[in-house]
Design a protein around this motif. Structure first.
Motif, PDB file in Angstrom:
ATOM      1  N   ALA A 157      36.258 -49.598  24.447  1.00 30.62           N
ATOM      2  CA  ALA A 157      37.477 -48.933  24.002  1.00 30.62           C
ATOM      3  C   ALA A 157      37.817 -47.786  24.944  1.00 30.62           C
ATOM      4  O   ALA A 157      36.921 -47.087  25.449  1.00 30.62           O
ATOM      5  CB  ALA A 157      37.303 -48.409  22.574  1.00 30.62           C
ATOM      6  N   PHE A 158      39.107 -47.598  25.176  1.00 32.26           N
ATOM      7  CA  PHE A 158      39.584 -46.590  26.114  1.00 32.26           C
ATOM      8  C   PHE A 158      40.622 -45.715  25.421  1.00 32.26           C
ATOM      9  O   PHE A 158      41.552 -46.220  24.779  1.00 32.26           O
ATOM     10  CB  PHE A 158      40.202 -47.259  27.338  1.00 32.26           C
ATOM     11  CG  PHE A 158      39.230 -48.119  28.101  1.00 32.26           C
ATOM     12  CD1 PHE A 158      38.577 -47.621  29.216  1.00 32.26           C
ATOM     13  CD2 PHE A 158      38.957 -49.422  27.686  1.00 32.26           C
ATOM     14  CE1 PHE A 158      37.664 -48.407  29.912  1.00 32.26           C
ATOM     15  CE2 PHE A 158      38.053 -50.216  28.374  1.00 32.26           C
ATOM     16  CZ  PHE A 158      37.400 -49.699  29.484  1.00 32.26           C
ATOM     17  N   ARG A 159      40.426 -44.411  25.554  1.00 30.64           N
ATOM     18  CA  ARG A 159      41.344 -43.443  24.967  1.00 30.64           C
ATOM     19  C   ARG A 159      41.515 -42.306  25.965  1.00 30.64           C
ATOM     20  O   ARG A 159      40.586 -41.552  26.221  1.00 30.64           O
ATOM     21  CB  ARG A 159      40.811 -42.912  23.639  1.00 30.64           C
ATOM     22  CG  ARG A 159      41.678 -41.846  22.993  1.00 30.64           C
ATOM     23  CD  ARG A 159      41.010 -41.227  21.783  1.00 30.64           C
ATOM     24  NE  ARG A 159      40.950 -42.135  20.653  1.00 30.64           N
ATOM     25  CZ  ARG A 159      39.823 -42.526  20.071  1.00 30.64           C
ATOM     26  NH1 ARG A 159      38.645 -42.098  20.548  1.00 30.64           N
ATOM     27  NH2 ARG A 159      39.845 -43.357  19.052  1.00 30.64           N
ATOM     28  N   SER A 160      42.701 -42.217  26.581  1.00 26.62           N
ATOM     29  CA  SER A 160      42.974 -41.164  27.555  1.00 26.62           C
ATOM     30  C   SER A 160      41.910 -41.186  28.648  1.00 26.62           C
ATOM     31  O   SER A 160      41.725 -42.173  29.327  1.00 26.62           O
ATOM     32  CB  SER A 160      43.041 -39.810  26.850  1.00 26.62           C
ATOM     33  OG  SER A 160      43.304 -38.776  27.763  1.00 26.62           O
ATOM     34  N   HIS A 161      41.147 -40.088  28.788  1.00 26.67           N
ATOM     35  CA  HIS A 161      40.111 -39.986  29.819  1.00 26.67           C
ATOM     36  C   HIS A 161      38.749 -40.479  29.317  1.00 26.67           C
ATOM     37  O   HIS A 161      37.760 -40.377  30.035  1.00 26.67           O
ATOM     38  CB  HIS A 161      39.960 -38.528  30.273  1.00 26.67           C
ATOM     39  CG  HIS A 161      41.198 -37.958  30.874  1.00 26.67           C
ATOM     40  ND1 HIS A 161      41.463 -37.996  32.221  1.00 26.67           N
ATOM     41  CD2 HIS A 161      42.264 -37.337  30.309  1.00 26.67           C
ATOM     42  CE1 HIS A 161      42.626 -37.418  32.463  1.00 26.67           C
ATOM     43  NE2 HIS A 161      43.124 -37.011  31.319  1.00 26.67           N
ATOM     44  N   HIS A 162      38.697 -41.004  28.087  1.00 30.93           N
ATOM     45  CA  HIS A 162      37.410 -41.307  27.464  1.00 30.93           C
ATOM     46  C   HIS A 162      37.166 -42.812  27.376  1.00 30.93           C
ATOM     47  O   HIS A 162      38.085 -43.603  27.179  1.00 30.93           O
ATOM     48  CB  HIS A 162      37.340 -40.689  26.071  1.00 30.93           C
ATOM     49  CG  HIS A 162      37.599 -39.209  26.060  1.00 30.93           C
ATOM     50  ND1 HIS A 162      36.691 -38.310  26.541  1.00 30.93           N
ATOM     51  CD2 HIS A 162      38.668 -38.496  25.658  1.00 30.93           C
ATOM     52  CE1 HIS A 162      37.183 -37.076  26.426  1.00 30.93           C
ATOM     53  NE2 HIS A 162      38.384 -37.171  25.907  1.00 30.93           N
ATOM     54  N   PHE A 163      35.901 -43.188  27.491  1.00 28.26           N
ATOM     55  CA  PHE A 163      35.473 -44.584  27.450  1.00 28.26           C
ATOM     56  C   PHE A 163      34.328 -44.722  26.453  1.00 28.26           C
ATOM     57  O   PHE A 163      33.358 -43.958  26.487  1.00 28.26           O
ATOM     58  CB  PHE A 163      35.038 -45.015  28.859  1.00 28.26           C
ATOM     59  CG  PHE A 163      34.216 -46.269  28.903  1.00 28.26           C
ATOM     60  CD1 PHE A 163      34.729 -47.463  28.411  1.00 28.26           C
ATOM     61  CD2 PHE A 163      32.936 -46.273  29.450  1.00 28.26           C
ATOM     62  CE1 PHE A 163      33.972 -48.628  28.454  1.00 28.26           C
ATOM     63  CE2 PHE A 163      32.177 -47.423  29.506  1.00 28.26           C
ATOM     64  CZ  PHE A 163      32.700 -48.599  29.004  1.00 28.26           C
ATOM     65  N   LEU A 164      34.444 -45.679  25.550  1.00 26.23           N
ATOM     66  CA  LEU A 164      33.416 -45.948  24.552  1.00 26.23           C
ATOM     67  C   LEU A 164      32.928 -47.385  24.709  1.00 26.23           C
ATOM     68  O   LEU A 164      33.720 -48.300  24.954  1.00 26.23           O
ATOM     69  CB  LEU A 164      33.971 -45.764  23.134  1.00 26.23           C
ATOM     70  CG  LEU A 164      34.354 -44.347  22.693  1.00 26.23           C
ATOM     71  CD1 LEU A 164      35.120 -44.417  21.384  1.00 26.23           C
ATOM     72  CD2 LEU A 164      33.124 -43.474  22.529  1.00 26.23           C
TER      73      LEU A 164
END
Length: 441
Positions: free
Chosen positions: A272-279
């Motif tokens: 999952a990708f949110r803005s500058h973040h990766f999960l």
């Protein structure tokens, strides 16, 4: 007696007026001693949803967000008084605010290369290595002929983006391209953009801030692609309702901010990708990183992602990046390639997914669903029909249990692609944080 009374009142009024004026504007020859006494003592919180006055990226690559007489340095941390870094702004003009700011990074312009410019009312200040250049401040018209006073925003645009080294100036509805070499000023009409209160270039993209929201725009045409505006607190202030003291993974895992993209691989792992973040979720175990660290060529704000034959295909604007899945993720040579060459489509797209042991990628673009055969040469998109169940889609993925369409902080589960294509109504909404990522709220 009446005359004496009037005289005393006039003296008191003048005294109060002088005192108030002294708190608002420092004279040019006033010694620069304790500037802090002239500034308000309010504690600024970057997560309050404030409207920034100006944004500039320093020579070390750190974005400075200016608000009133304070500055936020980088994407985390508390506000500092701006005069702690640029004291001369107070020496010549009390720093109640900065109208606009930028760093001119044009190697061909030796006189101004890597200088930071600050615009305050009618004046412009030029700094090099945080030191005010001799002769500054100057009138704006003497340094940038034709550029008006009392600006709202400014941002640099190098020749690879604007055909010539430019500075884009904003004031109300008016927008100008200023050619640094020729000093020519061209007025532009950016009809799809809101009025910018600050603007900056970050990782090759251009952002216009308005209130606590922002829009990404084309510096030549002003076109805004994709679903904007977005909340700057989620993307640039890195805010979270958990606060800085809580575990970073939990903050991202349980955030209610919408996802930009999501994918599932053949092993059932979720990305999952949110803005500058990766999960990345492997079973019940969650990993968290920044997009810049895990996929350094990609940076941030992915449009769509799908996994195919052990590789992650990542769509951003009109480009496709491909990484071999593993630790670390390996960027394939020859990428990025254009989305048109890779999938036969023009960007931007909203979502893409591919189901297990299949070679057809399904691409959602607006309210149209396309199919692209990954084994075909060349790859030609085929319209699979309208996709009108949702007004828009943030992300989509296909796993062992079917298709998930993600909209905002909810997702909608279809048992299979066939069920989704035949559906006349949306299924029950489920929360991304609780039902997908296992949070308790």
């Amino acid at each position: 007696m009446k005359l004496l009374f009037l005289t005393v009142c006039l003296c008191l009024a003048l005294g109060l007026s002088t005192s108030h004026h002294g708190g608002e504007h420092l004279q040019a020859d006033e010694p620069a001693q304790d500037h802090s006494k002239h500034h308000h003592g309010a504690v600024l919180d970057r997560c309050d949803g404030m409207e920034m006055d100006a944004v500039a990226v320093t020579e070390t690559g750190t974005p400075y967000f200016f608000k009133g007489d304070h500055v936020f340095k980088g994407f985390h941390g508390k506000a500092e008084l701006s005069n702690g870094s640029f004291s001369e702004l107070d020496d010549h003009h009390h720093l109640g605010h900065v109208d606009a700011a930028f760093r001119m990074h044009f190697p061909d312009s030796a006189e101004h290369h890597d200088h930071m410019f600050f615009f305050l009312d009618t004046k412009v200040f030029s700094y090099y290595n945080h030191t005010l250049e001799p002769g500054y401040p100057k009138d704006i018209k003497d340094v940038f002929p034709g550029v008006p006073d009392h600006l709202d925003a400014a941002v640099v645009c190098p020749e690879e983006d604007c055909k010539s080294n430019m500075v884009i100036f904003f004031k109300g509805d008016d927008i100008w391209h200023y050619d640094v070499k020729t000093q020519k000023l061209d007025e532009k009409e950016f009809t799809s953009m809101p009025n910018c209160t600050s603007a900056f270039r970050w990782l090759g993209h251009y952002y216009c801030f308005h209130g606590h929201q922002f829009s990404k725009f084309d510096p030549m045409t002003g076109e805004v692609h994709g679903r904007y505006p977005k909340d700057a607190r989620d993307y640039f202030m890195r805010c979270s309702k958990f606060g800085d003291s809580t575990n970073h993974i939990e903050r991202e895992q349980c955030s209610h901010v919408h996802l930009d993209a999501a994918a599932s691989d053949n092993d059932g792992n979720v990305y999952a990708f949110r803005s500058h973040h990766f999960l990345r979720m492997e079973g019940e175990k969650m990993h968290s990183d920044t997009v810049e660290s895990a996929f350094k060529e990609l940076h941030s704000e992915v449009d769509a992602v799908f996994a195919y034959e052990g590789h992650m295909h990542m769509i951003k604007d009109n480009e496709v990046f491909v990484y071999k899945i593993g630790e670390p993720h390996t960027h394939l040579e020859g990428y990025p390639k254009s989305l048109k060459d890779e999938l036969g489509l023009d960007g931007p797209v909203d979502a893409a997914f591919i189901c297990k042991d299949n070679h057809i990628v399904h691409v959602i673009k607006g309210q149209t669903l396309y199919e692209v055969d990954m084994k075909a040469t060349p790859r030609v998109p085929i319209k699979d029909g309208p996709f009108t169940l949702f007004k828009y889609v943030d992300a989509a993925m296909c796993g062992l249990d079917g298709v998930k369409i993600i909209v905002g902080n909810h997702f909608y589960h279809f048992e299979s692609l066939m069920v989704m294509q035949a559906a006349k109504a949306v299924p029950e909404a489920k929360r991304v944080s609780t039902d997908l990522f296992g949070c308790d709220h």
